[in-house]
Motif scaffolding. Structure first.
Motif, PDB file in Angstrom:
ATOM      1  N   GLU A  45       0.820  -1.037  -0.008  1.00 55.81           N
ATOM      2  CA  GLU A  45      -0.142  -0.065   0.081  1.00 55.81           C
ATOM      3  C   GLU A  45       0.762   1.265   0.051  1.00 55.81           C
ATOM      4  OE1 GLU A  45      -3.370   0.299  -0.443  1.00 55.81           O
ATOM      5  OE2 GLU A  45      -3.276  -1.971  -0.859  1.00 55.81           O
ATOM      6  N   ILE A  46       1.970   0.952   0.712  1.00 54.19           N
ATOM      7  CA  ILE A  46       2.780   2.378   0.690  1.00 54.19           C
ATOM      8  C   ILE A  46       3.519   2.640  -0.596  1.00 54.19           C
ATOM      9  CG2 ILE A  46       5.121   3.222   1.613  1.00 54.19           C
ATOM     10  CD1 ILE A  46       4.593   1.702   4.213  1.00 54.19           C
ATOM     11  N   GLN A  47       3.786   1.541  -1.280  1.00 54.83           N
ATOM     12  CA  GLN A  47       4.451   1.691  -2.746  1.00 54.83           C
ATOM     13  C   GLN A  47       3.311   2.207  -3.749  1.00 54.83           C
ATOM     14  OE1 GLN A  47       5.021  -1.981  -4.928  1.00 54.83           O
ATOM     15  NE2 GLN A  47       6.668  -1.061  -6.100  1.00 54.83           N
ATOM     16  N   LYS A  48       2.070   2.042  -3.500  1.00 51.53           N
ATOM     17  CA  LYS A  48       0.964   2.479  -4.265  1.00 51.53           C
ATOM     18  C   LYS A  48       0.905   4.008  -3.987  1.00 51.53           C
ATOM     19  CE  LYS A  48      -1.963  -1.441  -4.514  1.00 51.53           C
ATOM     20  NZ  LYS A  48      -3.499  -2.115  -4.202  1.00 51.53           N
ATOM     21  N   ILE A  49       0.866   4.412  -2.747  1.00 52.94           N
ATOM     22  CA  ILE A  49       0.847   5.804  -2.619  1.00 52.94           C
ATOM     23  C   ILE A  49       2.249   6.592  -2.677  1.00 52.94           C
ATOM     24  CG2 ILE A  49       1.168   7.353  -0.621  1.00 52.94           C
ATOM     25  CD1 ILE A  49      -0.436   5.501   0.936  1.00 52.94           C
ATOM     26  N   ILE A  50       3.492   6.124  -2.724  1.00 48.91           N
ATOM     27  CA  ILE A  50       4.586   6.845  -3.200  1.00 48.91           C
ATOM     28  C   ILE A  50       4.828   6.785  -4.669  1.00 48.91           C
ATOM     29  CG2 ILE A  50       5.562   6.599  -0.758  1.00 48.91           C
ATOM     30  CD1 ILE A  50       7.482   4.561  -1.765  1.00 48.91           C
ATOM     31  N   GLY A  51       4.458   5.872  -5.287  1.00 53.03           N
ATOM     32  CA  GLY A  51       4.559   5.613  -6.984  1.00 53.03           C
ATOM     33  C   GLY A  51       5.892   4.924  -7.044  1.00 53.03           C
ATOM     34  N   PRO A  52       6.076   4.977  -8.253  1.00 55.41           N
ATOM     35  CA  PRO A  52       7.501   4.035  -8.989  1.00 55.41           C
ATOM     36  C   PRO A  52       8.769   4.927  -8.658  1.00 55.41           C
ATOM     37  CG  PRO A  52       6.059   5.032 -10.654  1.00 55.41           C
ATOM     38  CD  PRO A  52       5.411   5.302  -9.494  1.00 55.41           C
ATOM     39  N   LYS A  53       8.501   6.190  -8.312  1.00 53.28           N
ATOM     40  CA  LYS A  53      10.072   6.785  -8.054  1.00 53.28           C
ATOM     41  C   LYS A  53      10.796   5.939  -7.197  1.00 53.28           C
ATOM     42  CE  LYS A  53      11.924  10.965  -6.452  1.00 53.28           C
ATOM     43  NZ  LYS A  53      11.724  12.161  -5.978  1.00 53.28           N
ATOM     44  N   ASN A  54       9.951   5.458  -6.219  1.00 51.33           N
ATOM     45  CA  ASN A  54      10.973   4.945  -5.129  1.00 51.33           C
ATOM     46  C   ASN A  54      10.692   3.419  -5.154  1.00 51.33           C
ATOM     47  OD1 ASN A  54      11.640   7.201  -3.389  1.00 51.33           O
ATOM     48  ND2 ASN A  54       9.537   7.743  -3.451  1.00 51.33           N
ATOM     49  N   ASN A  55      10.568   2.797  -6.327  1.00 50.58           N
ATOM     50  CA  ASN A  55      10.157   1.441  -6.451  1.00 50.58           C
ATOM     51  C   ASN A  55      11.541   0.436  -5.919  1.00 50.58           C
ATOM     52  OD1 ASN A  55       8.706  -0.987  -7.162  1.00 50.58           O
ATOM     53  ND2 ASN A  55       9.764  -0.960  -9.112  1.00 50.58           N
ATOM     54  N   TYR A  56      12.581   1.015  -6.332  1.00 51.69           N
ATOM     55  CA  TYR A  56      14.022  -0.047  -5.943  1.00 51.69           C
ATOM     56  C   TYR A  56      14.120  -0.220  -4.497  1.00 51.69           C
ATOM     57  CZ  TYR A  56      18.459  -1.497  -5.240  1.00 51.69           C
ATOM     58  OH  TYR A  56      19.512  -2.253  -4.906  1.00 51.69           O
ATOM     59  N   SER A  57      13.919   0.789  -3.636  1.00 51.51           N
ATOM     60  CA  SER A  57      14.188   0.621  -2.113  1.00 51.51           C
ATOM     61  C   SER A  57      12.903  -0.117  -1.539  1.00 51.51           C
ATOM     62  CB  SER A  57      14.344   1.898  -1.382  1.00 51.51           C
ATOM     63  OG  SER A  57      13.257   2.591  -1.610  1.00 51.51           O
ATOM     64  N   LEU A  58      11.655   0.024  -2.163  1.00 51.86           N
ATOM     65  CA  LEU A  58      10.601  -0.558  -1.598  1.00 51.86           C
ATOM     66  C   LEU A  58      10.824  -2.115  -2.089  1.00 51.86           C
ATOM     67  CD1 LEU A  58       7.997  -0.590   0.249  1.00 51.86           C
ATOM     68  CD2 LEU A  58       6.731  -0.081  -1.801  1.00 51.86           C
ATOM     69  N   LYS A  59      11.203  -2.373  -3.419  1.00 50.23           N
ATOM     70  CA  LYS A  59      11.171  -3.662  -3.996  1.00 50.23           C
ATOM     71  C   LYS A  59      12.163  -4.344  -2.908  1.00 50.23           C
ATOM     72  CE  LYS A  59      12.483  -6.417  -7.909  1.00 50.23           C
ATOM     73  NZ  LYS A  59      13.112  -6.371  -9.270  1.00 50.23           N
ATOM     74  N   TRP A  60      13.385  -3.930  -2.413  1.00 48.81           N
ATOM     75  CA  TRP A  60      14.284  -4.496  -1.708  1.00 48.81           C
ATOM     76  C   TRP A  60      13.809  -4.879  -0.209  1.00 48.81           C
ATOM     77  CZ3 TRP A  60      16.563  -3.380   3.073  1.00 48.81           C
ATOM     78  CH2 TRP A  60      17.407  -4.377   3.394  1.00 48.81           C
ATOM     79  N   SER A  61      12.927  -4.014   0.164  1.00 45.94           N
ATOM     80  CA  SER A  61      12.282  -4.171   1.583  1.00 45.94           C
ATOM     81  C   SER A  61      11.281  -5.140   1.403  1.00 45.94           C
ATOM     82  CB  SER A  61      11.422  -2.878   1.866  1.00 45.94           C
ATOM     83  OG  SER A  61      12.275  -1.905   2.307  1.00 45.94           O
ATOM     84  N   LEU A  62      10.555  -5.315   0.266  1.00 50.26           N
ATOM     85  CA  LEU A  62       9.457  -6.591   0.114  1.00 50.26           C
ATOM     86  C   LEU A  62      10.076  -7.880  -0.109  1.00 50.26           C
ATOM     87  CD1 LEU A  62       7.031  -4.902  -2.465  1.00 50.26           C
ATOM     88  CD2 LEU A  62       6.581  -5.286   0.005  1.00 50.26           C
ATOM     89  N   GLU A  63      11.396  -7.908  -0.709  1.00 49.75           N
ATOM     90  CA  GLU A  63      12.200  -9.269  -0.883  1.00 49.75           C
ATOM     91  C   GLU A  63      12.790  -9.512   0.405  1.00 49.75           C
ATOM     92  OE1 GLU A  63      14.923  -8.237  -4.069  1.00 49.75           O
ATOM     93  OE2 GLU A  63      13.316  -8.497  -5.611  1.00 49.75           O
ATOM     94  N   THR A  64      13.157  -8.672   1.073  1.00 48.94           N
ATOM     95  CA  THR A  64      13.839  -8.940   2.427  1.00 48.94           C
ATOM     96  C   THR A  64      12.707  -9.416   3.462  1.00 48.94           C
ATOM     97  OG1 THR A  64      15.189  -7.227   2.207  1.00 48.94           O
ATOM     98  CG2 THR A  64      15.011  -8.066   4.442  1.00 48.94           C
ATOM     99  N   GLN A  65      11.510  -8.938   3.143  1.00 51.05           N
ATOM    100  CA  GLN A  65      10.142  -9.407   4.253  1.00 51.05           C
ATOM    101  C   GLN A  65       9.875 -10.831   3.804  1.00 51.05           C
ATOM    102  OE1 GLN A  65       8.439  -8.148   6.678  1.00 51.05           O
ATOM    103  NE2 GLN A  65       9.971  -6.399   6.832  1.00 51.05           N
ATOM    104  N   ARG A  66       9.953 -11.319   2.642  1.00 47.14           N
ATOM    105  CA  ARG A  66       9.786 -12.537   2.240  1.00 47.14           C
ATOM    106  C   ARG A  66      10.755 -13.632   2.812  1.00 47.14           C
ATOM    107  NH1 ARG A  66       8.566 -10.570  -3.488  1.00 47.14           N
ATOM    108  NH2 ARG A  66       6.488  -9.747  -3.406  1.00 47.14           N
ATOM    109  N   LYS A  67      11.886 -13.275   3.080  1.00 47.88           N
ATOM    110  CA  LYS A  67      12.788 -14.252   3.645  1.00 47.88           C
ATOM    111  C   LYS A  67      12.715 -14.650   4.907  1.00 47.88           C
ATOM    112  CE  LYS A  67      16.437 -12.809   0.042  1.00 47.88           C
ATOM    113  NZ  LYS A  67      17.381 -12.133   0.056  1.00 47.88           N
TER     114      LYS A  67
END
Length: 67
Positions: A45-67
């Motif tokens: 939901e945070i990613q939807k709000i902040i948009g694709p500009k900050n996608n890299y750091s959020l993608k890293w966070s999401l991948e870390t959460q899955r581990k």
């Protein structure tokens, strides 16, 4: 200088972005635990709000959460 809001509260993120141009959102497991949603759902939901500009750091966070 970059400005970030340090929260996982979706309404606070939206309000902050309306008033002040932010570069992104920072959060951590203890901040996410205060929210009612599952951490992964909250991050999406945070990613939807902040948009694709900050996608890299959020993608890293999401991948870390899955581990």
């Amino acid at each position: 200088m970059d400005y970030y809001v340090d929260t996982a509260d979706l309404s606070a993120i939206r309000k902050t972005l309306e008033v002040f141009p932010m570069d992104g959102v920072t959060t951590n497991p203890s901040i996410l635990a205060k929210e009612k949603s599952a951490p992964l759902d909250q991050l999406k939901e945070i990613q939807k709000i902040i948009g694709p500009k900050n996608n890299y750091s959020l993608k890293w966070s999401l991948e870390t959460q899955r581990k």
